[in-house]
Scaffold this motif. Structure first.
Motif, PDB file in Angstrom:
ATOM      1  N   ILE A 223      35.566  45.621  38.538  1.00 27.67           N
ATOM      2  CA  ILE A 223      34.983  44.329  38.181  1.00 27.67           C
ATOM      3  C   ILE A 223      34.634  43.538  39.437  1.00 27.67           C
ATOM      4  O   ILE A 223      33.555  42.934  39.529  1.00 27.67           O
ATOM      5  CB  ILE A 223      35.962  43.530  37.303  1.00 27.67           C
ATOM      6  N   LYS A 224      35.522  43.571  40.416  1.00 24.37           N
ATOM      7  CA  LYS A 224      35.291  42.807  41.641  1.00 24.37           C
ATOM      8  C   LYS A 224      34.077  43.329  42.397  1.00 24.37           C
ATOM      9  O   LYS A 224      33.322  42.548  42.989  1.00 24.37           O
ATOM     10  CB  LYS A 224      36.536  42.874  42.525  1.00 24.37           C
ATOM     11  N   ARG A 225      33.860  44.638  42.366  1.00 27.89           N
ATOM     12  CA  ARG A 225      32.706  45.209  43.079  1.00 27.89           C
ATOM     13  C   ARG A 225      31.404  44.978  42.321  1.00 27.89           C
ATOM     14  O   ARG A 225      30.387  44.623  42.917  1.00 27.89           O
ATOM     15  CB  ARG A 225      32.931  46.716  43.268  1.00 27.89           C
ATOM     16  N   LEU A 226      31.436  45.157  41.009  1.00 29.79           N
ATOM     17  CA  LEU A 226      30.213  45.069  40.229  1.00 29.79           C
ATOM     18  C   LEU A 226      29.801  43.629  39.965  1.00 29.79           C
ATOM     19  O   LEU A 226      28.611  43.304  40.001  1.00 29.79           O
ATOM     20  CB  LEU A 226      30.388  45.804  38.898  1.00 29.79           C
ATOM     21  N   SER A 227      30.763  42.752  39.727  1.00 32.95           N
ATOM     22  CA  SER A 227      30.444  41.364  39.386  1.00 32.95           C
ATOM     23  C   SER A 227      31.468  40.420  40.001  1.00 32.95           C
ATOM     24  O   SER A 227      32.467  40.068  39.355  1.00 32.95           O
ATOM     25  CB  SER A 227      30.402  41.190  37.860  1.00 32.95           C
ATOM     26  N   PRO A 228      31.264  39.989  41.243  1.00 34.23           N
ATOM     27  CA  PRO A 228      32.195  39.026  41.852  1.00 34.23           C
ATOM     28  C   PRO A 228      32.317  37.738  41.052  1.00 34.23           C
ATOM     29  O   PRO A 228      33.389  37.131  41.011  1.00 34.23           O
ATOM     30  CB  PRO A 228      31.561  38.770  43.231  1.00 34.23           C
ATOM     31  N   SER A 229      31.226  37.306  40.411  1.00 33.22           N
ATOM     32  CA  SER A 229      31.296  36.074  39.614  1.00 33.22           C
ATOM     33  C   SER A 229      32.228  36.248  38.423  1.00 33.22           C
ATOM     34  O   SER A 229      32.981  35.334  38.067  1.00 33.22           O
ATOM     35  CB  SER A 229      29.897  35.681  39.139  1.00 33.22           C
ATOM     36  N   LEU A 230      32.209  37.430  37.789  1.00 32.81           N
ATOM     37  CA  LEU A 230      33.125  37.698  36.672  1.00 32.81           C
ATOM     38  C   LEU A 230      34.559  37.797  37.176  1.00 32.81           C
ATOM     39  O   LEU A 230      35.497  37.318  36.507  1.00 32.81           O
ATOM     40  CB  LEU A 230      32.716  38.983  35.957  1.00 32.81           C
ATOM     41  N   ALA A 231      34.754  38.413  38.324  1.00 32.59           N
ATOM     42  CA  ALA A 231      36.108  38.521  38.878  1.00 32.59           C
ATOM     43  C   ALA A 231      36.682  37.129  39.162  1.00 32.59           C
ATOM     44  O   ALA A 231      37.861  36.856  38.862  1.00 32.59           O
ATOM     45  CB  ALA A 231      36.083  39.354  40.152  1.00 32.59           C
ATOM     46  N   THR A 232      35.858  36.234  39.735  1.00 37.24           N
ATOM     47  CA  THR A 232      36.324  34.872  39.994  1.00 37.24           C
ATOM     48  C   THR A 232      36.632  34.144  38.685  1.00 37.24           C
ATOM     49  O   THR A 232      37.621  33.406  38.588  1.00 37.24           O
ATOM     50  CB  THR A 232      35.255  34.118  40.773  1.00 37.24           C
ATOM     51  N   PHE A 233      35.821  34.368  37.670  1.00 32.47           N
ATOM     52  CA  PHE A 233      36.046  33.732  36.373  1.00 32.47           C
ATOM     53  C   PHE A 233      37.366  34.191  35.761  1.00 32.47           C
ATOM     54  O   PHE A 233      38.130  33.384  35.209  1.00 32.47           O
ATOM     55  CB  PHE A 233      34.877  34.068  35.444  1.00 32.47           C
ATOM     56  N   ILE A 234      37.666  35.493  35.861  1.00 27.54           N
ATOM     57  CA  ILE A 234      38.909  36.010  35.273  1.00 27.54           C
ATOM     58  C   ILE A 234      40.119  35.480  36.024  1.00 27.54           C
ATOM     59  O   ILE A 234      41.133  35.106  35.414  1.00 27.54           O
ATOM     60  CB  ILE A 234      38.877  37.550  35.288  1.00 27.54           C
ATOM     61  N   LYS A 235      40.045  35.406  37.346  1.00 28.44           N
ATOM     62  CA  LYS A 235      41.190  34.947  38.134  1.00 28.44           C
ATOM     63  C   LYS A 235      41.458  33.457  37.931  1.00 28.44           C
ATOM     64  O   LYS A 235      42.612  33.023  37.911  1.00 28.44           O
ATOM     65  CB  LYS A 235      40.951  35.245  39.618  1.00 28.44           C
ATOM     66  N   GLU A 236      40.405  32.654  37.784  1.00 30.18           N
ATOM     67  CA  GLU A 236      40.580  31.206  37.697  1.00 30.18           C
ATOM     68  C   GLU A 236      40.750  30.717  36.267  1.00 30.18           C
ATOM     69  O   GLU A 236      41.077  29.548  36.056  1.00 30.18           O
ATOM     70  CB  GLU A 236      39.370  30.505  38.334  1.00 30.18           C
ATOM     71  N   ARG A 237      40.546  31.598  35.294  1.00 30.19           N
ATOM     72  CA  ARG A 237      40.671  31.159  33.913  1.00 30.19           C
ATOM     73  C   ARG A 237      42.148  30.919  33.571  1.00 30.19           C
ATOM     74  O   ARG A 237      42.999  31.752  33.861  1.00 30.19           O
ATOM     75  CB  ARG A 237      40.072  32.209  32.963  1.00 30.19           C
ATOM     76  N   PRO A 238      42.492  29.789  32.919  1.00 32.02           N
ATOM     77  CA  PRO A 238      43.893  29.484  32.605  1.00 32.02           C
ATOM     78  C   PRO A 238      44.445  30.422  31.533  1.00 32.02           C
ATOM     79  O   PRO A 238      43.699  30.963  30.726  1.00 32.02           O
ATOM     80  CB  PRO A 238      43.838  28.029  32.112  1.00 32.02           C
TER      81      PRO A 238
END
Length: 275
Positions: A260-275
């Motif tokens: 996920i981090k390689r293919l979509s950094p924006s999705l990775a950031t969304f998953i990490k920051e989501r409460p």
């Protein structure tokens, strides 16, 4: 990308200059002399070769559908630049003076042909506007057109089963939250040319599919590029990864995990920051 556009402009301009040098009239204009027949042939071949090289570079970067249009645009700009540069060359060809005609004796007179009236500033400005306006619109559209997802540097190339593919997030933005507060993320995929006739369907989802009937959301599209929109589970983690599933015409299923981090950094950031 800017360097590539500049390279296309310079290569096409050099190609046009080489073609001009291959013509006796323009070679006198540019070099004060004409080239030998052999040199003119070589220069002509070099000019066409440079134009072909520019076309090949554009197609390699943007494929034929877009690359050919971009090549024609820079071709027009290079030709326009050369048209305006030739009259301002440091030396100009000397125009032969017309011999003065003597008046005939008696009533028989030779009619004098009046010289053509040179174009005025308004006429030149109007012609320049007509030529430059479409090219300006092309340059503006080119500057404001986003790069296709599968041609960006973040696109991921991989292999699944016997087939090669390239996949990327459609937009480099966090998932879009629509109805029922479900985050949705779009991805685009393209398989190799020979793979198109060998693949029945492809799917994508977060987490490894438990069965082939739950492989995720299918990719759809009429052209070479297929698009899908997948939901992001509330408990998804980066360790779940994205799973690509492809079914061949022979009925066999192939699975490939994607980071996920390689293919979509924006999705990775969304998953990490989501409460």
């Amino acid at each position: 990308m800017t360097l590539l556009h500049l390279a296309l402009l310079l290569i096409t301009l050099a190609g046009f200059v080489a073609l001009c040098l291959a013509m006796p009239r323009h070679s006198k204009h540019l070099l004060r002399r004409t080239l030998s027949p052999q040199a003119a042939r070589l220069t002509k071949m070099a000019g066409w070769g440079l134009l072909v090289v520019a076309l090949a570079l554009a197609i390699a970067q943007w494929r034929f559908s877009i690359g050919s249009v971009i090549w024609l645009g820079w071709l027009s700009l290079a030709g326009l630049a050369l048209v305006f540069a030739l009259p301002r060359w440091p030396w100009q060809p000397v125009k032969p003076q017309r011999p003065t005609r003597k008046k005939a004796q008696g009533t028989n007179r030779i009619p004098l042909v009046s010289a053509p009236t040179p174009a005025g500033p308004l006429t030149i400005a109007g012609a320049t506007l007509v030529i430059a306006l479409p090219l300006t619109v092309f340059a503006w559209q080119l500057a404001n057109t986003g790069q296709k997802p599968l041609m960006r540097e973040d696109a991921l190339n991989g292999t699944i089963g016997p087939w090669n593919f390239v996949i990327a997030e459609k937009e480099q933005q966090p998932p879009e939250i629509l109805a029922l507060d479900v985050p949705l993320k779009q991805f685009v995929i393209r398989f190799c040319d020979r793979c198109q006739s060998e693949i029945r369907q492809a799917w994508l989802k977060v987490r490894e599919p438990r069965s082939n009937t739950a492989a995720g959301n299918a990719f759809f599209g009429r052209g070479e590029e297929k698009t899908t929109q997948i939901p992001i589970p509330a408990a998804a983690t980066l360790e779940d990864r994205l799973w690509l599933t492809v079914e061949g015409n022979d009925g066999r299923f192939h699975h490939q995990p994607l980071s996920i981090k390689r293919l979509s950094p924006s999705l990775a950031t969304f998953i990490k920051e989501r409460p």
